[in-house]
Design an enzyme around this catalytic site. Sequence first.
Site, mmCIF file in Angstrom:
data_model
loop_
_atom_site.group_PDB
_atom_site.id
_atom_site.type_symbol
_atom_site.label_atom_id
_atom_site.label_comp_id
_atom_site.label_asym_id
_atom_site.label_seq_id
_atom_site.Cartn_x
_atom_site.Cartn_y
_atom_site.Cartn_z
ATOM 1 N N LEU A 155 28.698 -49.735 -3.112
ATOM 2 C CA LEU A 155 29.492 -50.906 -3.520
ATOM 3 C C LEU A 155 30.428 -50.506 -4.654
ATOM 4 O O LEU A 155 30.262 -50.899 -5.809
ATOM 5 C CB LEU A 155 28.584 -52.055 -3.954
ATOM 6 N N HIS A 156 31.402 -49.667 -4.319
ATOM 7 C CA HIS A 156 32.397 -49.205 -5.274
ATOM 8 C C HIS A 156 33.762 -49.345 -4.626
ATOM 9 O O HIS A 156 33.876 -49.391 -3.406
ATOM 10 C CB HIS A 156 32.140 -47.743 -5.660
ATOM 11 N N ALA A 157 34.786 -49.430 -5.435
ATOM 12 C CA ALA A 157 36.165 -49.472 -4.972
ATOM 13 C C ALA A 157 36.402 -50.504 -3.878
ATOM 14 O O ALA A 157 36.125 -51.680 -4.066
ATOM 15 C CB ALA A 157 36.613 -48.078 -4.553
ATOM 16 N N SER A 162 30.614 -45.112 0.258
ATOM 17 C CA SER A 162 30.766 -45.058 -1.199
ATOM 18 C C SER A 162 29.893 -46.095 -1.896
ATOM 19 O O SER A 162 30.011 -46.293 -3.106
ATOM 20 C CB SER A 162 32.228 -45.258 -1.594
ATOM 21 N N PRO A 202 34.940 -51.269 -0.866
ATOM 22 C CA PRO A 202 33.833 -52.121 -0.397
ATOM 23 C C PRO A 202 33.457 -53.211 -1.405
ATOM 24 O O PRO A 202 33.179 -54.350 -1.016
ATOM 25 C CB PRO A 202 32.682 -51.141 -0.185
#
Length: 93
Positions: free
Chosen positions: A14-16, A12, A18
């Site tokens: 660098l979202h949520a 994903s 991570p």
Amino acid sequence: MPARTVKVASSSGLHARPAAIFSQAASEQSVPVTIETASSAPVKASSILMLLTLDVGHGDEVTLRAEGESAEESLDLLAALLEKNLDEEFQDH
């Protein structure tokens, strides 16, 4: 100033999750660390909100920079973290 350029391995980007894991690790370093993309100005790596504004996707390259006595060690640790798929590595089983 020491720097590391790495490809983001998380599916994903660098979202949520991570981004949360990475910003937490960055905030635990003894030196300030910045992160940037080829098309963005450097932002504080410890700020999850700033990380999200970079809109980094899977396979995108980012550059980490730090200055100070333990900069090399901090960059090594954070670069290694980005090179892992944090979406899978920290999934609840």
